[in-house]
Design a protein around this motif. Structure first.
Motif, short mmCIF file in Angstrom:
data_model
loop_
_atom_site.label_atom_id
_atom_site.label_comp_id
_atom_site.label_asym_id
_atom_site.label_seq_id
_atom_site.Cartn_x
_atom_site.Cartn_y
_atom_site.Cartn_z
N ALA A 84 0.84 -1.20 0.00
CA ALA A 84 0.00 0.00 0.00
C ALA A 84 0.88 1.25 0.00
N GLU A 85 1.93 1.23 0.79
CA GLU A 85 2.87 2.36 0.82
C GLU A 85 3.47 2.59 -0.56
N GLY A 86 3.85 1.51 -1.23
CA GLY A 86 4.38 1.64 -2.59
C GLY A 86 3.37 2.26 -3.55
N LEU A 87 2.12 1.86 -3.42
CA LEU A 87 1.07 2.44 -4.27
C LEU A 87 0.85 3.92 -3.95
N LEU A 88 0.91 4.27 -2.68
CA LEU A 88 0.77 5.68 -2.32
C LEU A 88 1.95 6.50 -2.85
N ILE A 89 3.14 5.93 -2.81
CA ILE A 89 4.31 6.60 -3.40
C ILE A 89 4.09 6.79 -4.90
N LEU A 90 3.59 5.74 -5.57
CA LEU A 90 3.29 5.85 -7.00
C LEU A 90 2.28 6.96 -7.26
N SER A 91 1.26 7.08 -6.40
CA SER A 91 0.25 8.13 -6.60
C SER A 91 0.86 9.52 -6.45
N VAL A 92 1.81 9.67 -5.55
CA VAL A 92 2.48 10.97 -5.38
C VAL A 92 3.35 11.27 -6.59
N ILE A 93 4.07 10.28 -7.08
CA ILE A 93 4.89 10.48 -8.28
C ILE A 93 4.02 10.85 -9.47
N MET A 94 2.91 10.13 -9.64
CA MET A 94 1.96 10.46 -10.72
C MET A 94 1.46 11.89 -10.57
N SER A 95 1.13 12.26 -9.34
CA SER A 95 0.62 13.61 -9.10
C SER A 95 1.63 14.65 -9.52
N LEU A 96 2.87 14.48 -9.06
CA LEU A 96 3.91 15.48 -9.33
C LEU A 96 4.26 15.57 -10.81
N LEU A 97 4.32 14.43 -11.48
CA LEU A 97 4.75 14.42 -12.88
C LEU A 97 3.63 14.70 -13.88
N LEU A 98 2.42 14.25 -13.56
CA LEU A 98 1.34 14.31 -14.54
C LEU A 98 0.23 15.30 -14.20
N LEU A 99 -0.24 15.29 -12.96
CA LEU A 99 -1.42 16.06 -12.62
C LEU A 99 -1.12 17.49 -12.16
N VAL A 100 -0.12 17.66 -11.32
CA VAL A 100 0.18 18.99 -10.77
C VAL A 100 0.51 20.01 -11.88
N PRO A 101 1.31 19.65 -12.89
CA PRO A 101 1.58 20.67 -13.93
C PRO A 101 0.30 21.18 -14.61
N ILE A 102 -0.63 20.28 -14.89
CA ILE A 102 -1.90 20.70 -15.51
C ILE A 102 -2.70 21.52 -14.52
N ASN A 103 -2.76 21.06 -13.27
CA ASN A 103 -3.52 21.77 -12.25
C ASN A 103 -2.96 23.17 -12.02
N ASN A 104 -1.64 23.30 -12.01
CA ASN A 104 -1.04 24.62 -11.79
C ASN A 104 -1.40 25.60 -12.90
N ARG A 105 -1.53 25.11 -14.11
CA ARG A 105 -1.99 25.99 -15.19
C ARG A 105 -3.48 26.28 -15.04
N GLY A 106 -4.27 25.23 -14.81
CA GLY A 106 -5.72 25.36 -14.78
C GLY A 106 -6.25 26.22 -13.65
N LYS A 107 -5.56 26.26 -12.54
CA LYS A 107 -6.09 27.02 -11.41
C LYS A 107 -5.97 28.52 -11.62
N THR A 108 -5.28 28.95 -12.66
CA THR A 108 -5.16 30.38 -12.96
C THR A 108 -6.09 30.81 -14.09
N TRP A 109 -6.79 29.86 -14.70
CA TRP A 109 -7.61 30.17 -15.86
C TRP A 109 -8.88 30.91 -15.48
N THR A 110 -9.24 31.82 -16.35
CA THR A 110 -10.52 32.50 -16.30
C THR A 110 -11.11 32.41 -17.70
N PRO A 111 -12.36 32.78 -17.88
CA PRO A 111 -12.92 32.78 -19.24
C PRO A 111 -12.12 33.67 -20.20
N GLU A 112 -11.45 34.69 -19.66
CA GLU A 112 -10.71 35.62 -20.52
C GLU A 112 -9.31 35.12 -20.89
N ASN A 113 -8.69 34.30 -20.04
CA ASN A 113 -7.30 33.93 -20.32
C ASN A 113 -7.07 32.44 -20.56
#
Length: 148
Positions: A84-113
């Motif tokens: 389970a710990e290994g899977l949680l580590i995998l989820s953190v790696i996935m988050s950092l490499l795949l999800l966080v970059p998209i989220n960091n862009r998306g959280k600044t979006w408005t209809p104008e930008n």
């Protein structure tokens, strides 16, 4: 004391799984059904709010699971906790490499930008998130099995 740690860890991971499951299968589908301006604003707000909370929850879950594995070493079920710990580590790696970059862009979006491909980026985030949810559900299931 070990029993309390096991229960507390399982509840913490279970709640995290519930939040991530709800985002994947309830919140985002609701937001996606709204008009584009509302959808982008809702997802941006969710990205800011959960983006501030979830790193602590993921790292806390990792720490609790690691302490459980060490404290219960050579007891029945500890192998499941380690996996389970290994899977949680995998989820953190996935988050950092795949999800966080998209989220960091998306959280600044408005209809104008928002970029022209904002929906494609959100769909990519959703696909990665479905996989991450499956990984953390598996980790949670292993923790529950380790209790038995």
């Amino acid at each position: 004391m070990l029993n309390a740690l096991e229960v507390f860890t399982t509840v913490a991971v279970g709640l995290m799984v519930g939040v991530e499951f709800a985002v994947a299968f309830v919140v985002n589908p609701i937001l996606d059904a709204l008009p584009d301006d509302s959808a982008v604003l809702g997802r941006a707000h969710g990205g800011r709010m959960l983006g501030a909370l979830m790193p602590f929850w993921y790292m806390g879950s990792l720490a609790l699971t690691a302490v459980w594995a060490v404290a219960a070493w050579q007891r029945p079920g500890t192998g499941l906790v380690v996996i389970a710990e290994g899977l949680l580590i995998l989820s953190v790696i996935m988050s950092l490499l795949l999800l966080v970059p998209i989220n960091n862009r998306g959280k600044t979006w408005t209809p104008e930008n928002r970029p022209e491909d904002w929906k494609e980026q959100q769909n990519r985030w959703d696909r990665y998130h479905y996989v991450r949810v499956a990984v953390i559900v598996a980790a949670f299931a292993l923790l529950v099995a380790a209790l038995a």
